[in-house]
Design an enzyme around this catalytic site. Structure first.
Site, short mmCIF file in Angstrom:
data_model
loop_
_atom_site.label_atom_id
_atom_site.label_comp_id
_atom_site.label_asym_id
_atom_site.label_seq_id
_atom_site.Cartn_x
_atom_site.Cartn_y
_atom_site.Cartn_z
N LYS A 178 0.87 -1.18 0.00
CA LYS A 178 0.00 0.00 0.00
C LYS A 178 0.90 1.22 0.00
O LYS A 178 1.40 1.64 1.03
CB LYS A 178 -0.90 -0.02 1.24
CG LYS A 178 -2.21 0.75 1.11
CD LYS A 178 -2.09 2.24 0.85
CE LYS A 178 -1.81 3.07 2.07
NZ LYS A 178 -1.58 4.52 1.73
N GLY A 231 6.59 6.09 8.36
CA GLY A 231 5.73 7.28 8.37
C GLY A 231 5.87 8.01 9.69
O GLY A 231 6.91 7.95 10.34
N SER A 232 4.78 8.67 10.10
CA SER A 232 4.87 9.51 11.29
C SER A 232 4.78 8.68 12.57
O SER A 232 4.27 7.56 12.57
CB SER A 232 3.73 10.53 11.28
OG SER A 232 2.51 9.86 11.53
N GLY A 236 2.44 5.45 13.46
CA GLY A 236 3.14 4.25 13.93
C GLY A 236 2.51 3.70 15.20
O GLY A 236 2.36 2.48 15.37
N GLU A 253 9.34 2.55 11.13
CA GLU A 253 10.41 3.53 10.89
C GLU A 253 9.73 4.89 10.95
O GLU A 253 9.01 5.26 10.02
CB GLU A 253 11.03 3.26 9.51
CG GLU A 253 12.18 4.14 9.18
CD GLU A 253 13.17 4.14 10.31
OE1 GLU A 253 13.49 5.23 10.79
OE2 GLU A 253 13.60 3.05 10.73
N CYS A 287 13.42 11.59 6.84
CA CYS A 287 13.42 11.25 8.28
C CYS A 287 14.77 11.60 8.88
O CYS A 287 14.88 11.83 10.07
CB CYS A 287 13.20 9.76 8.51
SG CYS A 287 11.94 9.07 7.49
N GLU A 388 9.02 17.26 14.74
CA GLU A 388 9.43 17.05 13.35
C GLU A 388 8.61 17.96 12.44
O GLU A 388 7.39 17.91 12.44
CB GLU A 388 9.24 15.58 12.96
CG GLU A 388 9.84 15.27 11.60
CD GLU A 388 9.78 13.78 11.26
OE1 GLU A 388 8.73 13.15 11.50
OE2 GLU A 388 10.78 13.27 10.72
C1 UN1 Z 1 14.25 8.62 4.93
O1 UN1 Z 1 14.48 9.80 5.18
O2 UN1 Z 1 13.12 8.17 5.16
O3 UN1 Z 1 20.19 8.20 4.59
C2 UN1 Z 1 15.22 7.71 4.32
C3 UN1 Z 1 19.38 8.83 3.93
C4 UN1 Z 1 18.69 8.16 2.77
C5 UN1 Z 1 17.44 7.51 3.23
C6 UN1 Z 1 16.53 8.36 4.04
N1 UN1 Z 1 19.58 7.21 2.18
O4 UN1 Z 1 19.11 9.97 4.20
#
Ligand code: UN1
Length: 502
Positions: A178, A231-232, A236, A253, A287, A388
């Site tokens: 999804k 996601g957030s 999560g 994550e 992230c 964030e």
């Molecule tokens: C993400 O921000 O969800 O190390 C992944 C990094 C990238 C992956 C980021 N290779 O910033």
């Protein structure tokens, strides 16, 4: 196959293309221009039901397909991604918005992950170990788990699906995918290429739609054994609750509030390069983005001056233009959120040095562009230093020394990435030990993870699992321990081997 325009796309379930049972649709829009890129099925529980049934049926054979053969699918997929890299880059600049070089990195990361995980087809090591008894053999093997529900974000629309699907597949699981509703066209291409690479019917199924309907039904489905979600933090937590009744495996994550520490002995030019790349790359929508810069007071003013100059020199525009440094943010809600944080920061008393506004004028009018934003004199407890933002906004925090820098860096709920710029090897090693994060960089920004080390974070960034590298295999397999007694008699562990001396 996919081109821009108003083409209608479908779900892919059990090897067949299908509309949503409800007949409802949604559009994918370019964040740079508002142009519609395609129409997609707005799926719900019924569509998830069908996709899970297809994945469950396909599992019977896929789990018995030898792992090196499963790996061949990933080798072919990597090859196709390479051949289509140019097209995918173009599509990514249009659908997600990132600039060309970064879009190329995104696709390359998927190629790298597919190749790495394909290699696992001929490794996937277990253990053998001596038994305490004579004529007895012991080993552990990794077992596929079943149907994996993969829910992916829009910010790495090709890379992150590969992070999840490549290990899940090589380990012998089948998938209901999804993807984020903001990047369905890239997800569609991803699945088309997997199919072209020879993925058997039902092994990978894609169901488009939104989290509250399609995503939620996937997370709750009794026949889905593993959920992998990026996601957030808030979502999560909701995923964890929804999956708890069935005791599913949940890999999460989630967010980050990553800090770069700049000590007084740092190479300042290098530090500024690292900050610009990590704070404003992908318009801050990673992230791993550096949304805090924690600076020793002895170099604070100089660093601030150089950083502002660099931020103001960035060219803002559509990702597909060669000279663009900063593309759009993903959608209206994102730009509203980012702008709201500018007001929050100002109201909290932080000093807005540059940016803080929607970028307008000419071709920018049609899209969601935000100026690179730097706040100074930020208190570590301010909301802009704690929450964030997921946009091109970073906060400069002044500290007196190394110990305070580490305290401030750790003083957040998240624990994904971290970084320190220093020439002092002793401090670098202390930072590697003491920064509470899944990733620490020394003399580099907070982004740039490679596929063969674990990726993930501590504290509220996740629930202890990791993607990438060998660690990903732990998400997508279960251990089985096997004992073979070839003595021909009953041998009791812990009893028959006990000698008087021991
Ligand atoms: C993400 O921000 O969800 O190390 C992944 C990094 C990238 C992956 C980021 N290779 O910033």
């Amino acid at each position: 196959m996919a081109t821009t325009g108003t083409r209608t796309f479908r779900n892919f379930i059990g090897g067949e293309w299908a509309d949503a049972a409800s007949g409802e649709t949604f559009e994918s829009l370019s964040p740079a221009t508002g142009e519609a890129l395609g129409t997609f099925p707005k799926s719900g529980p019924e569509d998830i039901e069908r996709a899970v049934a297809a994945a469950k049926e396909a599992w019977d054979d896929w789990r018995l397909t030898p792992a090196p053969e499963r790996a061949n699918l990933l080798y072919r997929f990597a090859q196709l991604l390479g051949e289509q890299k140019g097209e995918l880059i173009d599509l990514m600049t249009r659908e997600m918005g990132k600039v060309k070089a970064e879009a190329g990195g995104d696709v390359q990361e998927a190629i790298d992950m597919s190749l790495y995980m394909a290699g696992e087809g001929r490794r996937m090591f277990g253990q053998t170990t001596p038994s305490e008894l004579r004529d007895k053999f012991m080993m552990s093997v990794r077992m596929p788990i079943g149907v994996v529900g993969a829910i992916t974000p829009w910010n790495f629309p090709i890379a992150i699906p590969a992070w999840k699907l490549a290990p899940a597949l090589v380990c012998g699981n089948t998938i209901v995918f999804k993807p984020a509703e903001d990047t369905p066209l890239l997800a569609e291409r991803f699945v088309e290429l997997l199919t072209e690479a020879g993925c058997p019917r039902g092994v990978v199924n894609i169901v488009h739609g939104f989290g509250e309907t399609a995503g939620d039904a996937l997370v709750r489905h009794p026949d889905v054994a593993v959920i992998t979600f990026t996601g957030s933090r808030e979502t999560g937590v909701a995923v964890t609750h929804a999956a708890a009744d069935r005791l599913k495996h949940v890999h999460l994550e989630l967010g980050g509030k990553n800090g770069i520490i700049v000590m007084e002995d740092a190479d300042l030019d290098l530090a500024v390069e690292g900050i610009v790349w990590s704070a404003f790359g992908t318009s801050g929508q990673r992230c791993t983005a550096a949304s805090r810069v924690i600076v020793d007071e002895r170099v604070y003013d100089e660093l601030q001056k150089r950083l502002v100059a660099r931020a103001e020199a960035m060219r803002i525009g559509p990702g597909w233009e060669d000279d663009t440094d900063l593309g759009p943010v993903i959608n209206r809600a994102a730009i509203d959120k980012i702008h709201a944080y500018t007001k929050i920061g100002t109201d909290e008393g932080a000093r807005l040095l540059t940016g803080g506004e929607i970028a307008t004028g000419g071709e920018l009018e049609k899209g969601f562009f935000y100026r690179p934003t730097v706040f100074a004199e930020v208190d570590p407890q301010m909301r802009i230093a704690q929450e964030e933002i997921f946009g091109p906004t970073t906060a400069l925090i002044r500290v007196r020394d190394f110990d305070e820098a580490i305290r401030v860096a750790n003083g957040i709920r998240y624990g994904l990435s971290s970084s320190i710029f220093t020439q002092d090897v002793n401090r670098a090693f202390r930072a590697m030990r003491d920064l509470q994060a899944g990733i620490t960089y020394v003399n580099a920004g907070t982004t740039g993870a490679e596929v063969h080390l674990p990726f993930g974070g501590t504290k509220d960034t996740g629930n202890g699992h990791r993607e990438a590298g060998q660690a990903a295999l732990d998400v997508f397999t279960e251990w089985k321990s096997i004992y073979v007694d070839y003595s021909g008699r009953l041998q009791r562990a812990q009893i028959d081997n006990v000698r008087p001396s021991g």
